[in-house]
Design a protein around this motif. Structure first.
Motif, PDB file in Angstrom:
ATOM      1  N   GLU A  63       0.841  -1.189   0.000  1.00  0.00           N
ATOM      2  CA  GLU A  63       0.000   0.000   0.000  1.00  0.00           C
ATOM      3  C   GLU A  63       0.877   1.238   0.000  1.00  0.00           C
ATOM      4  N   ALA A  64       0.583   2.158  -0.908  1.00  0.00           N
ATOM      5  CA  ALA A  64       1.389   3.382  -1.005  1.00  0.00           C
ATOM      6  C   ALA A  64       0.598   4.422  -1.774  1.00  0.00           C
ATOM      7  N   GLY A  65       1.070   5.662  -1.725  1.00  0.00           N
ATOM      8  CA  GLY A  65       0.387   6.750  -2.420  1.00  0.00           C
ATOM      9  C   GLY A  65       0.337   6.499  -3.914  1.00  0.00           C
ATOM     10  N   ILE A  66       1.514   6.293  -4.493  1.00  0.00           N
ATOM     11  CA  ILE A  66       1.556   5.965  -5.909  1.00  0.00           C
ATOM     12  C   ILE A  66       2.485   4.774  -6.142  1.00  0.00           C
ATOM     13  N   ALA A  67       2.424   4.242  -7.347  1.00  0.00           N
ATOM     14  CA  ALA A  67       3.357   3.188  -7.748  1.00  0.00           C
ATOM     15  C   ALA A  67       3.746   3.473  -9.186  1.00  0.00           C
ATOM     16  N   ILE A  68       4.884   2.900  -9.586  1.00  0.00           N
ATOM     17  CA  ILE A  68       5.360   3.146 -10.955  1.00  0.00           C
ATOM     18  C   ILE A  68       5.605   1.832 -11.680  1.00  0.00           C
ATOM     19  N   VAL A  69       5.022   1.743 -12.877  1.00  0.00           N
ATOM     20  CA  VAL A  69       5.314   0.617 -13.757  1.00  0.00           C
ATOM     21  C   VAL A  69       6.109   1.206 -14.908  1.00  0.00           C
ATOM     22  N   ARG A  70       7.201   0.531 -15.293  1.00  0.00           N
ATOM     23  CA  ARG A  70       7.922   1.109 -16.422  1.00  0.00           C
ATOM     24  C   ARG A  70       8.311   0.098 -17.485  1.00  0.00           C
ATOM     25  N   MET A  71       8.540   0.670 -18.651  1.00  0.00           N
ATOM     26  CA  MET A  71       8.932  -0.139 -19.812  1.00  0.00           C
ATOM     27  C   MET A  71      10.199   0.450 -20.396  1.00  0.00           C
ATOM     28  N   SER A  72      11.007  -0.404 -21.023  1.00  0.00           N
ATOM     29  CA  SER A  72      12.163   0.094 -21.757  1.00  0.00           C
ATOM     30  C   SER A  72      12.331  -0.732 -23.018  1.00  0.00           C
ATOM     31  N   GLY A  73      12.622  -0.049 -24.113  1.00  0.00           N
ATOM     32  CA  GLY A  73      12.834  -0.765 -25.372  1.00  0.00           C
ATOM     33  C   GLY A  73      12.104  -0.064 -26.499  1.00  0.00           C
ATOM     34  N   GLU A  74      12.399  -0.533 -27.727  1.00  0.00           N
ATOM     35  CA  GLU A  74      11.915   0.251 -28.873  1.00  0.00           C
ATOM     36  C   GLU A  74      10.405   0.201 -29.057  1.00  0.00           C
ATOM     37  N   ASP A  75       9.748  -0.758 -28.407  1.00  0.00           N
ATOM     38  CA  ASP A  75       8.299  -0.857 -28.567  1.00  0.00           C
ATOM     39  C   ASP A  75       7.510  -0.130 -27.474  1.00  0.00           C
ATOM     40  N   SER A  76       8.232   0.455 -26.511  1.00  0.00           N
ATOM     41  CA  SER A  76       7.561   1.032 -25.338  1.00  0.00           C
ATOM     42  C   SER A  76       6.468   2.023 -25.716  1.00  0.00           C
ATOM     43  N   ILE A  77       6.807   2.891 -26.653  1.00  0.00           N
ATOM     44  CA  ILE A  77       5.861   3.966 -26.974  1.00  0.00           C
ATOM     45  C   ILE A  77       4.659   3.415 -27.756  1.00  0.00           C
TER      46      ILE A  77
END
Ligand SMILES: Nc1nc2c(ncn2[C@@H]2O[C@H](COP(=O)(O)OP(=O)(O)OP(=O)(O)O)[C@@H](O)[C@H]2O)c(=O)[nH]1
Ligand SMILES: [Mg+2]
Length: 459
Positions: free
Chosen positions: A17-31
């Motif tokens: 449990e937290a205020g926010i969380a971050i999911v991230r992507m890296s690589g040429e298909d991310s966008i």
């Protein structure tokens, strides 16, 4: 570990449990992927969004809203991995992050392995291996000092020192190559002389680095401290006193602690990794026996042993055994239970402990302060400064530098004996290889696996 052409994704914040969380992507298909699952309120897609500017909107699975989020892209090569990165800032808690991550994975990304974001930064040449290691050091740091050591290393301070050493070794190599088979003996003599001079200077630098590393390793990893003594002498009482809370069970029954109890203590900024052990004695009790053996095992890796003796009981064979165990270890001897009637004779104290002891009662606050002060004095002479050039603290780096030093000593020896220069060149190549191993200029899958397996997923 996967190739660099695929796109990886992970939850980068701690699960819970937290205020926010971050999911991230890296690589040429991310966008591409984010544009399939993100609907911004402004109607803009991420491909057209400004770099490093948040867009507000919703992650959607078809018509179904998954969460309300902020999304930002960081175009490579100016990003953590040097690839295109997309970060989704969503609501904290387990449901949102898992939903979003699953959606990303079903749209073509692969779940990142431990440390894979940082590893990509390394493989893409944005940082070297020492900088990658600094990241995990900072995440795992338990004191300000160890965090600062990591921060310094991340800035590239260590890389700079090592690259300079490497350059100096390479210029020695160039000198050798220029002089191999040189017909003029005088010039060849001068070359041996010059090379000798240079190797001495480099050896000096290596020695300084290794000398400074002694303290910095302790500051980074903590002083590995083991409390030892026969049963019932007050080991767990000392642990609790140092920790300032009742971590271990204390009773007047001998053999109370059976397993090793480990914890961390922040001693004025110095980390103490402390282990309270089962009382050492000859015993037929199977469980206790295992505890006693583990206690002996623990000793092997200890930087410091605190041996406790109980002056309200006779000095016996078990005590003698403990004195023998700590003989070759950096140690502090505590003659405990000073508040009770003394049963060890003054002669015995003189004979077995000389004046190498603290006599006190671990139940008292002021005694704990004395022990703390002695520990700091023992390791840092009361001075807790890390000098600005103390940058080698990782055991992998220290070992590689030791190897390099050993090989360079061989080179020096060969120069002394005027061994053929082409043979010396081979040894010098090994010195360079060991230095390159530290920064990762030369590396193997094995080294990389070891370094990055220490990381968490999402970093
Ligand atoms: N009077 C007095 N009692 C103490 C002192 N230190 C410890 N004790 C008592 O001695 C007993 C044993 O203490 P522990 O801390 O459990 O000893 P230990 O060495 O961990 O014992 P084991 O876990 O059995 O090996 C307890 O009853 C403590 O309260 C002291 O300085 N003075
Ligand atoms: Mg105990």
């Amino acid at each position: 570990m996967g190739n660099l052409n695929d796109t990886i994704a992970a939850i980068s914040t701690a699960i819970g449990e937290a205020g926010i969380a971050i999911v991230r992507m890296s690589g040429e298909d991310s966008i591409n992927i984010i544009d399939k699952i993100f609907v911004s309120v402004s109607g803009k897609n991420m491909a057209d969004a400004e770099n490093r500017k948040f867009l507000y909107g919703h992650i959607c699975d078809g018509d179904k809203k998954i969460d309300e989020v902020l999304v930002v892209k960081m175009k490579g090569p100016h990003s953590y991995t040097a690839e295109d990165i997309v970060e989704i800032h969503c609501h904290g808690g387990v449901v949102s992050v898992k939903r979003i991550l699953n959606l990303i994975l079903s749209n073509g990304a692969r779940l990142a392995e431990k440390g894979e974001f940082t590893k990509r930064g390394f493989l893409n040449g944005r940082i070297d291996l020492t900088q990658a290691e600094a990241v995990i050091d900072m995440i795992k740091a338990k004191t300000d000092i160890s965090f600062d050591l990591g921060l310094n290393q991340l800035s590239g301070a260590l890389s700079e020192v090592l690259n300079k050493l490497r350059d100096e070794l390479i210029s020695m190599q160039a000198l050798i190559v220029a002089n191999i088979d040189f017909p003029d003996e005088d010039i060849e003599d001068a070359a041996y002389h010059d090379l000798m001079d240079r190797s001495e200077k480099i050896l000096n630098k290596m020695d300084n680095l290794l000398e400074n590393s002694k303290n910095s390793r302790l500051l980074r990893d903590g002083i590995n401290t083991v409390i030892l003594g026969k049963p019932n002498v007050g080991k767990s009482s000392l642990l609790n006193g140092l920790l300032k809370y009742e971590r271990a069970i204390v009773t007047d029954i001998a053999g109370t602690t059976r397993d090793v109890i480990e914890d961390y203590i922040n001693l004025d900024g110095v980390l103490l990794k402390i282990s309270d052990t089962a009382g050492i004695r000859e015993t037929d009790d199977e469980v206790e026996k295992i505890g006693v053996n583990i206690a002996r095992e623990k000793l092997k890796d200890a930087d410091l042993v605190i041996a406790i003796f109980d002056i309200s009981r006779e000095f016996d064979q078990n005590d003698k055994e403990i004195l023998k165990l700590i003989e070759n270890k950096k140690h502090i001897i505590i003659l405990n239970k000073d508040d009770l009637e003394q049963k060890i004779s003054d002669e015995e104290i003189e004979k077995y402990f000389k004046d190498d002891y603290l006599r006190l009662s671990v139940m008292k606050n002021e005694s704990i302060k004395k022990v703390e002060k002695l520990i700091l004095d023992l390791f840092f002479d009361g001075e807790l400064q890390i000098s600005s050039d103390t940058v080698l603290s990782n055991i992998r780096h220290i070992n590689a530098l030791r190897e390099a030093r050993k090989e360079l000593l061989d080179v020096k020896e060969s120069l002394n004996k005027k061994v053929f220069l082409d043979l010396i060149e081979v040894d010098l190549e090994n010195v360079i290889a060991h230095i390159s191993e530290i920064t990762g200029t030369i590396t193997t899958e094995d080294i990389l696996d070891r370094v990055f397996s220490d990381f968490c997923i999402g970093k």
